[in-house]
Structures are given as structure tokens and as C-alpha cells.
Design a protein around this motif. Structure first.
Motif, PDB file in Angstrom:
ATOM      1  N   ASP A  85      -0.590   7.280   4.571  1.00 44.22           N
ATOM      2  CA  ASP A  85      -0.516   8.669   4.133  1.00 44.22           C
ATOM      3  C   ASP A  85      -1.744   9.416   4.652  1.00 44.22           C
ATOM      4  OD1 ASP A  85      -0.676  11.091   2.754  1.00 44.22           O
ATOM      5  OD2 ASP A  85       0.231  10.251   0.939  1.00 44.22           O
ATOM      6  N   PRO A  86      -1.587  10.365   5.587  1.00 42.75           N
ATOM      7  CA  PRO A  86      -2.745  11.023   6.187  1.00 42.75           C
ATOM      8  C   PRO A  86      -3.582  11.826   5.204  1.00 42.75           C
ATOM      9  CG  PRO A  86      -0.701  12.109   6.863  1.00 42.75           C
ATOM     10  CD  PRO A  86      -0.313  10.852   6.164  1.00 42.75           C
ATOM     11  N   GLU A  87      -2.932  12.423   4.192  1.00 43.12           N
ATOM     12  CA  GLU A  87      -3.708  13.164   3.191  1.00 43.12           C
ATOM     13  C   GLU A  87      -4.487  12.214   2.291  1.00 43.12           C
ATOM     14  OE1 GLU A  87      -1.898  16.093   0.833  1.00 43.12           O
ATOM     15  OE2 GLU A  87      -1.503  17.462   2.493  1.00 43.12           O
ATOM     16  N   ALA A  88      -3.832  11.142   1.878  1.00 47.78           N
ATOM     17  CA  ALA A  88      -4.474  10.205   0.956  1.00 47.78           C
ATOM     18  C   ALA A  88      -5.672   9.513   1.594  1.00 47.78           C
ATOM     19  CB  ALA A  88      -3.454   9.171   0.481  1.00 47.78           C
ATOM     20  N   LEU A  89      -5.641   9.310   2.910  1.00 44.90           N
ATOM     21  CA  LEU A  89      -6.766   8.682   3.601  1.00 44.90           C
ATOM     22  C   LEU A  89      -8.048   9.500   3.469  1.00 44.90           C
ATOM     23  CD1 LEU A  89      -5.079   7.479   6.932  1.00 44.90           C
ATOM     24  CD2 LEU A  89      -5.924   6.022   5.067  1.00 44.90           C
ATOM     25  N   LEU A  90      -7.895  10.804   3.282  1.00 40.04           N
ATOM     26  CA  LEU A  90      -9.053  11.688   3.202  1.00 40.04           C
ATOM     27  C   LEU A  90      -9.359  12.150   1.785  1.00 40.04           C
ATOM     28  CD1 LEU A  90      -8.267  13.927   6.314  1.00 40.04           C
ATOM     29  CD2 LEU A  90      -9.605  11.823   6.208  1.00 40.04           C
ATOM     30  N   ASP A  91      -8.557  11.704   0.835  1.00 40.78           N
ATOM     31  CA  ASP A  91      -8.723  12.123  -0.560  1.00 40.78           C
ATOM     32  C   ASP A  91      -9.577  11.093  -1.285  1.00 40.78           C
ATOM     33  OD1 ASP A  91      -8.553  13.021  -3.119  1.00 40.78           O
ATOM     34  OD2 ASP A  91      -6.362  13.057  -3.219  1.00 40.78           O
ATOM     35  N   LEU A  92     -10.839  11.440  -1.558  1.00 39.05           N
ATOM     36  CA  LEU A  92     -11.754  10.526  -2.224  1.00 39.05           C
ATOM     37  C   LEU A  92     -11.776  10.712  -3.739  1.00 39.05           C
ATOM     38  CD1 LEU A  92     -14.812  10.661   0.210  1.00 39.05           C
ATOM     39  CD2 LEU A  92     -12.798   9.173   0.262  1.00 39.05           C
ATOM     40  N   GLY A  93     -10.965  11.622  -4.238  1.00 42.08           N
ATOM     41  CA  GLY A  93     -10.959  11.901  -5.665  1.00 42.08           C
ATOM     42  C   GLY A  93     -10.027  10.994  -6.442  1.00 42.08           C
ATOM     43  N   ALA A  94     -10.260  10.904  -7.758  1.00 40.30           N
ATOM     44  CA  ALA A  94      -9.398  10.103  -8.632  1.00 40.30           C
ATOM     45  C   ALA A  94      -7.984  10.660  -8.615  1.00 40.30           C
ATOM     46  CB  ALA A  94      -9.951  10.104 -10.051  1.00 40.30           C
ATOM     47  N   GLY A  95      -7.022   9.764  -8.614  1.00 36.01           N
ATOM     48  CA  GLY A  95      -5.629  10.188  -8.645  1.00 36.01           C
ATOM     49  C   GLY A  95      -4.944  10.183  -7.302  1.00 36.01           C
ATOM     50  N   GLY A  96      -5.696   9.996  -6.227  1.00 37.52           N
ATOM     51  CA  GLY A  96      -5.082   9.933  -4.903  1.00 37.52           C
ATOM     52  C   GLY A  96      -4.281   8.657  -4.733  1.00 37.52           C
ATOM     53  N   ARG A  97      -3.421   8.650  -3.733  1.00 36.88           N
ATOM     54  CA  ARG A  97      -2.551   7.488  -3.500  1.00 36.88           C
ATOM     55  C   ARG A  97      -3.359   6.211  -3.258  1.00 36.88           C
ATOM     56  NH1 ARG A  97       2.146   8.890   0.161  1.00 36.88           N
ATOM     57  NH2 ARG A  97       3.340   8.944  -1.772  1.00 36.88           N
TER      58      ARG A  97
END
Length: 497
Positions: A395-407
């Protein structure tokens, strides 16, 4: 420039703007042939010669055994790099960024930090060796003192010249690196062939032909040393270049291109080092291998030899620095990629100054370094490759999402199954490892280092098997492994905390 702007991979005259953001499908235009040239150029380095020399001088192999060891150790380990490239083609992101999907965005910090240490270590080795090359060249052209410790200012100048040349290429980015690697392969490859002919002509073939074969155990250790010093050291960078490959490129072509691209020059250079050392062990024992090889050549051959040596090291180093900059960004350092390049080279510059101006030796610490880091890197490989078997989508968005709740947040930011498999494999690997610098007393002796596996240097294989098996048996993280049928991959976004 925005993350989705055209030409974000850079051109021959512009800087690559993309950091670790996944590459959109429209910009993935590369083919397997690009990987062949990149890895060929990165491995026409002079460092292959002393690696080959150690097989004869320290492992007591004959030349034919050394060649077989080079094929298995070098080409085989770069086939593994090709497997990691498959993940780059699938996810369009650097290898350690994709690793967030496996270990979790926080759990991935450990493997990423180890990878960065490996890249910085190799860059220090390249920089130190290149500075030795320039000191030798200065001696021939200007009559200066070629001893680093006798000429500290000149030594620092030599280091800085190489560092600046590295930054100029690495800073521009992917497109420029791919272009440079292709044409420079022919130029510096031809110079290496020219020099190799003269090295072969001076070989004492009677001594080479009469050399007895070494034991199988020595071959096993040699394979481990060559693999750790070649493909294993590059493994975490496999996806960094392949992320620009077309999605339609077959996985088998990526593997073959990586194995052949690196294997051909490495087998030739390692074999040449073994051949030369068979009649003269000074190459393997030299504190300055550049000068040792130079002394084996006719005087008029010294300049082209040194130019070839410098060019080969530069081709390897700018690719390593490029990969290290992406790894630095993956750790969470909030700077543009080109500034991450600058941060990395400052560290390696200081390291080169230490080895040349302070330390008593160079290649003994070098062999120890690659042997030690081979354990955690191989453990990462075991987990990551076991995940590649199951996963076809990141998941390209999840790879960059360092916050809680991301994939890829998993449990507190950690995919514990992957992290535990990695950590356990490292512990097991070091149990079979004996850490020793040269002839000094061992720094660390694993409990099983005297067993057949440990004594034959096969602890890294155990490490890989344990990591892959533990991860496979526990099932890995419970994230989405395949692209959902009802959603297309979202466009990459800027990394957010």
C-alpha cells in the motif's frame, strides 16, 4: 516540485526530486537490462582483487577452487539481490521502505539502522581505497610521499576529491546514475581488462598449476566471505534501483540481470586476485593493496591502472551513497534526498580519515566488518524473502504513514512476528560466529563457533533459514498482501508523522 511532478526521477541535467515515495506506474519505465549495467559497473571495483587474494593466501585454495567459490559466492548472492528487486518492481519504493510493510513502521527501525551501518561501512572502504589510489597517482605525477601518515594534508585532499566526485553523481539521482553506469562500464571495464592482461602475463604458471587443492571447509568459508563481501552487502539496496522498473518485467529477468551483471566482473576480478596471489601472497597481506598491485605492473602501466581503480571505486560508491540516502530517509530523517547524501558522506569521510591516519591496519577490520554485519542483514533477508513469497502488493500510502492506525502500524508500530524472527535469527547466527580482527585474540566467540557449521563459516546460512522458517511458520503480519480488487493503489503522498 511536487511528489508527483514529471521527471521526478531526475535527468542527466536535473536532480531527482523523489525521496522514498513510491514511484507512480506512469514513471516506471525501466527494464531488466538497466539492472545489468548498474550492477556490472558497481562491481568492477579493485576490491575484488584482494578478496580473491585472501582465498589463496588465507584459505589456501587453488585458483580453480577460487573461481568456483567466486561463481557461487558472488553470482549466487547477487541472485538474492535480484529477488529483492522483485519487491521493488511490485511496490515502486526503496527496499527498506517496503520493509515497513513486513516489520511495521517502528519495528523496521532496527533492520534499517543495520542496513545504514552496512552502506556507510562500504562507503568508508571505497573512500579509503580510492584515497590510496590518488596518493599513488600523486606520487607518480608529482613525486609526493605516498604514505598516508607521512602526508596527512595530502591524504585529506585525496579523500575529499573522491567524496566530492561521489556527491556530484549520487546527488543527481536515479536517471543520472543509470546513464553513468552504462557508459562508464565500457570505459573503466576496458581499462581493467588492459591491466588484467599484464597481471596475467607475469603469473608464475608453474606455481599456479602445482598448487594443491584446499579442503572443502576452506571453500565453504570462502563462499561465505565472498557472499558477505558482495551480494549480501548489497542486498538491502536491491529494490532501490528496481523501483523504476516496469510492472510487466518478469521476476526471472530481474534475478538473472542482477546475478549476471554483478557476477561477470566479480568472478573475473576475484579470479584474477587469486591468480596473482598464487605466486605472490603480498597482495592479500598488503596494508595498501593499491600500491601492492601497482608494484606488480610495469612502470608505464601504473597511471592507467590507477585511473581504472579510481573509476571502479567511484562507480560502486555513488550507487552505495544513493542507496544510503534513501535508507537515511526511511529512518525518518526529515531532509530532502540530496541533503541525506551529504549527511552520509560526512560520516564516511571521517571514517576514511581514521583508517588512513590513525588505524594500524585496513583489510583485517574490513573482513571482520562484513562478516559481522552479514548476520543481521542475512536475518533480514530471510524474513523479507519469506514475505515476498506471500505478498504481491504494498500500500503506497501506508508505507509513508508513520501514525497510529495506519495499515502497517500493526501493534504499537511493530509487526512482532517479523521482528522476533529477525532477532532470534541474529542470536542464533552469532552463536555460530567467531569475531576476530586479523591475528588478534577473538573479540567474540559464539558458543557453537567450533562446530562444523561455525568452523566452516556457515552461520549466515543458519541465520537465513531460522529467520525465514520462523516468519513463515508464524504467518507474518496480518496486513493486506494483495491489491484489493475494488480499489486502485492511491497516489503517493508525502511522508507524515
Amino acid at each position: 516540485m511536487s511528489d508527483t511532478a514529471p521527471h521526478s526521477s531526475g535527468t542527466l541535467t536535473s536532480i531527482e526530486q523523489r525521496g522514498i515515495e513510491p514511484v507512480p506506474a506512469a514513471e516506471r519505465t525501466g527494464n531488466a537490462g538497466a539492472l545489468f549495467w548498474v550492477w556490472f559497473a558497481a562491481n568492477i571495483s579493485i576490491l575484488g582483487l584482494p578478496l580473491g587474494a585472501t582465498l589463496v593466501a588465507f584459505q589456501h585454495l587453488n585458483v580453480w577452487q577460487a573461481l568456483l567459490v567466486a561463481v557461487i559466492g558472488a553470482a549466487g548472492s547477487f541472485a538474492v539481490v535480484g529477488v529483492i528487486s522483485v519487491a521493488g518492481r511490485r511496490g515502486g519504493a526503496p527496499g527498506l521502505t517496503l520493509s515497513r510493510a513486513v516489520f511495521g513502521v517502528r519495528g523496521n527501525i532496527g533492520p534499517t539502522f543495520v542496513s545504514l551501518l552496512s552502506r556507510l561501512g562500504w562507503e568508508t572502504v571505497n573512500t579509503t581505497t580510492a584515497a590510496f589510489v590518488l596518493l599513488s597517482l600523486f606520487t607518480i605525477l608529482f613525486g609526493t610521499d605516498g604514505d598516508a601518515k607521512h602526508a596527512p594534508l595530502l591524504t585529506i585532499v585525496a579523500i575529499l576529491v573522491f567524496v566530492v566526485a561521489t556527491v556530484l553523481i549520487s546527488g543527481l539521482g536515479h536517471a543520472f546514475i543509470v546513464a553513468v553506469q552504462r557508459w562508464a562500464t565500457w570505459v573503466f571495464g576496458a581499462l581493467n581488462v588492459f591491466v588484467a592482461v599484464f597481471l596475467v602475463l607475469r603469473v608464475d604458471w608453474h606455481v599456479v598449476g602445482s598448487a594443491p587443492a584446499g579442503p572443502f571447509a576452506a571453500m565453504a568459508i570462502g563462499i561465505g566471505t565472498i557472499a558477505a563481501g558482495t551480494g549480501i552487502g548489497w542486498a538491502t539496496a536491491g529494490a532501490d534501483i528496481a523501483r523504476y522498473s516496469r510492472r510487466s518485467v518478469r521476476a526471472s529477468k530481474l534475478v538473472a540481470a542482477s546475478a549476471a551483471g554483478a557476477g561477470i566482473p566479480l568472478v573475473l576480478l576475484v579470479g584474477l586476485g587469486a591468480l596473482v596471489s598464487a605466486g605472490d601472497p603480498t597482495l592479500a597481506q598488503a596494508g595498501d593493496p593499491v600500491a601492492a598491485i601497482r608494484d606488480l605492473l610495469p612502470g608505464w602501466m601504473a597511471v592507467p591502472y590507477l585511473i581504472a581503480a579510481f573509476g571502479g571505486l567511484l562507480l560502486s560508491n555513488h550507487l552505495s551513497v544513493y542507496s544510503a540516502s534513501l535508507t537515511t530517509l526511511t529512518l525518518g530523517v526529515k531532509v530532502p534526498r540530496v541533503w541525506a547524501v551529504a549527511v552520509d558522506v560526512v560520516v564516511t569521510t571521517l571514517g576514511a580519515m581514521y583508517f588512513m591516519l590513525v588505524a594500524d591496519g585496513f583489510y583485517a577490520p574490513f573482513i571482520t566488518f562484513i562478516s559481522v554485519l552479514a548476520v543481521p542483514i542475512t536475518a533480514w533477508l530471510g524474513v523479507f524473502i519469506a514475505d515476498i513469497v506471500r505478498r504481491t502488493w504494498y500500500d503506497p500510502e501506508a508505507l509513508l504513514d508513520l501514525g497510529a492506525g495506519g495499515r502497517y502500524w500493526y501493534s504499537g508500530g511493530v509487526a512482532w512476528r517479523a521482528l522476533v524472527a529477525w532477532a532470534v535469527a541474529i542470536v542464533v547466527g552469532f552463536l555460530f560466529t567467531n569475531v576476530q580482527v586479523g591475528d588478534a585474540d577473538p573479540v567474540f566467540t559464539g558458543a557453537f563457533s567450533s562446530t562444523w557449521i561455525g568452523a566452516n563459516g556457515l552461520g549466515w546460512i543458519v541465520t537465513f533459514i531460522v529467520a525465514a522458517a520462523l516468519y513463515a511458520l508464524t504467518g507474518g503480519p496480518k496486513g493486506v498482501l494483495h491489491e484489493p480488487a475494488d480499489e486502485s493503489a492511491p497516489m503517493p503522498v508525502r511522508e507524515r508523522a
